[in-house]
Design an enzyme around this catalytic site. Structure first.
Site, mmCIF file in Angstrom:
data_model
loop_
_atom_site.group_PDB
_atom_site.id
_atom_site.type_symbol
_atom_site.label_atom_id
_atom_site.label_comp_id
_atom_site.label_asym_id
_atom_site.label_seq_id
_atom_site.Cartn_x
_atom_site.Cartn_y
_atom_site.Cartn_z
ATOM 1 N N ASN A 9 -5.741 6.825 2.391
ATOM 2 C CA ASN A 9 -4.582 6.244 1.711
ATOM 3 C C ASN A 9 -5.099 5.521 0.469
ATOM 4 O OD1 ASN A 9 -2.326 4.822 0.927
ATOM 5 N ND2 ASN A 9 -2.281 3.470 2.717
ATOM 6 N N TRP A 10 -4.899 6.144 -0.680
ATOM 7 C CA TRP A 10 -5.443 5.571 -1.927
ATOM 8 C C TRP A 10 -4.624 4.354 -2.381
ATOM 9 C CZ3 TRP A 10 -6.711 10.306 -5.617
ATOM 10 C CH2 TRP A 10 -7.661 11.128 -4.993
ATOM 11 N N LYS A 11 -3.459 4.171 -1.800
ATOM 12 C CA LYS A 11 -2.552 3.090 -2.219
ATOM 13 C C LYS A 11 -2.319 3.164 -3.741
ATOM 14 C CE LYS A 11 -4.000 0.497 1.789
ATOM 15 N NZ LYS A 11 -4.213 -0.805 2.421
ATOM 16 N N HIS A 98 4.211 2.249 6.159
ATOM 17 C CA HIS A 98 3.015 1.424 5.993
ATOM 18 C C HIS A 98 3.417 -0.055 5.946
ATOM 19 C CE1 HIS A 98 -0.603 -0.344 4.374
ATOM 20 N NE2 HIS A 98 -1.230 0.730 4.817
ATOM 21 N N GLU A 100 2.504 -2.365 4.129
ATOM 22 C CA GLU A 100 2.751 -2.871 2.769
ATOM 23 C C GLU A 100 4.162 -2.514 2.308
ATOM 24 O OE1 GLU A 100 -0.769 -1.123 1.113
ATOM 25 O OE2 GLU A 100 -1.966 -2.503 2.322
ATOM 26 N N GLU A 170 -2.028 0.308 12.738
ATOM 27 C CA GLU A 170 -2.756 -0.508 11.770
ATOM 28 C C GLU A 170 -2.378 -1.979 11.944
ATOM 29 O OE1 GLU A 170 -3.938 2.159 8.190
ATOM 30 O OE2 GLU A 170 -1.984 1.288 7.805
ATOM 31 N N GLY A 176 -7.501 -4.249 4.817
ATOM 32 C CA GLY A 176 -8.069 -4.718 3.556
ATOM 33 C C GLY A 176 -8.738 -6.079 3.662
ATOM 34 N N SER A 216 -9.527 -1.660 7.775
ATOM 35 C CA SER A 216 -10.957 -1.856 7.516
ATOM 36 C C SER A 216 -11.842 -0.863 8.274
ATOM 37 C CB SER A 216 -11.376 -3.291 7.814
ATOM 38 O OG SER A 216 -10.621 -4.199 7.007
ATOM 39 N N GLY A 237 -8.087 3.067 3.982
ATOM 40 C CA GLY A 237 -7.686 2.593 2.661
ATOM 41 C C GLY A 237 -8.898 2.485 1.753
ATOM 42 N N GLY A 238 -9.457 1.287 1.673
ATOM 43 C CA GLY A 238 -10.562 1.001 0.749
ATOM 44 C C GLY A 238 -11.687 2.029 0.756
HETATM 45 P P1 PGA Z 1 -8.053 -0.523 4.641
HETATM 46 O O1 PGA Z 1 -6.539 0.008 4.586
HETATM 47 O O2 PGA Z 1 -8.882 0.596 5.217
HETATM 48 O O3 PGA Z 1 -8.411 -0.830 3.229
HETATM 49 O O4 PGA Z 1 -8.065 -1.731 5.537
HETATM 50 C C1 PGA Z 1 -6.009 0.805 5.610
HETATM 51 C C2 PGA Z 1 -4.555 1.106 5.335
HETATM 52 O O5 PGA Z 1 -3.819 0.185 4.952
HETATM 53 O O6 PGA Z 1 -4.097 2.260 5.495
#
Ligand code: PGA
Length: 254
Positions: A9-11, A98, A100, A170, A176, A216, A237-238
């Protein structure tokens, strides 16, 4: 048997130019294939066509996914993306729900349920996210909280092919932050998710649905999660923003 899945997930990261370069880097890293692992990348909407072209031209072993969708077919919904716009450029997956989007953009379980139905009507695989905030975890109510999300998010869905519906657990406090859940924490909730799916859709269907862990997840911890019975992969994500670290996670899953 469930195939493992590693989804990135590049966000809201990577311009079109940067996104194409990242996809090219990933195609190179994964040139030898991904074995039995399904790999998905979910770039920002404006990057998707460029990533689709990289996949096509390089015959890259990963699929394309969106990060969000709207449930209507077309019309006056400024800023939104319809399911057939995703399929038209070659996307076969889409993240929904998600934390977010729930937190910053007010998405509800009802919205997420409508999005899942719209995607499935277009043969796009939803990667439907759930997870609890810190205060719910600290109150010991995390399983209950996530089970309630699953029930609402899946209400009325017809799952004929369980490989075409994916859940991502998640925990919000682990996204993050560098603070990962332990593999046992992930198993506790992913196991409860599968049990809930079995109550709704029957055991056979539940046994075919992939449940991913996210929050994470990194090259150095993903193997521990994957050892757990009900964890079938990771939503990353990251660590999906660097071709080598994302590829390392795919390789750890192979
Ligand atoms: P993260 O994000 O790996 O940066 O914690 C995961 C996500 O929100 O899908």
């Amino acid at each position: 048997m469930r195939k493992r899945m590693i989804a990135g997930n590049w966000k809201m990261n990577e311009t079109y130019t940067e996104g194409v370069a990242l996809a090219e880097g990933l195609a190179k890293e994964l040139a030898d294939g991904t074995g039995d692992v399904d790999v998905v990348v979910c770039p920002p909407a404006v990057d998707m066509k460029g990533v689709a072209e990289v996949i096509d031209q390089q015959n890259a072993p990963f699929a394309l996914g969106g990060q969000n969708v709207y449930w209507e077919e077309k019309g006056a919904y400024t800023g939104e993306t319809a399911p057939n716009m995703l399929t038209n450029i070659g996307a076969t997956y889409c993240i929904i729900g998600h934390s977010e989007r729930r937190g910053y953009f007010g998405e509800t379980d009802e919205d997420i349920n409508k999005k899942a139905k719209a995607l499935m009507a277009h043969d796009i695989v939803p990667i439907s996210c759930c997870g609890e905030p810190l205060e719910v975890r600290e109150a010991g109510k995390h399983v209950e909280f996530v089970v309630d999300q699953i029930k609402k998010d899946t209400e009325g869905l017809q799952i004929t092919d369980p490989s075409k519906y994916v859940v991502a657990y998640e925990p919000i406090w682990a996204i993050g932050t560098g603070k990962t859940a332990t593999a046992d924490d992930a198993q506790e909730v992913c196991g409860a998710i599968r049990k809930t799916l079995a109550e709704i859709f029957g055991q056979e269907t539940a046994d075919g649905i992939r449940v991913l862990y996210g929050g994470s997840a990194k090259p150095n911890n993903v193997a521990g999660f994957l050892e757990k019975e009900d964890v079938d992969g990771a939503l990353v994500g990251g660590a999906s923003l660097k071709a080598d670290s994302f590829a390392a996670m795919v390789k750890a899953a192979m």
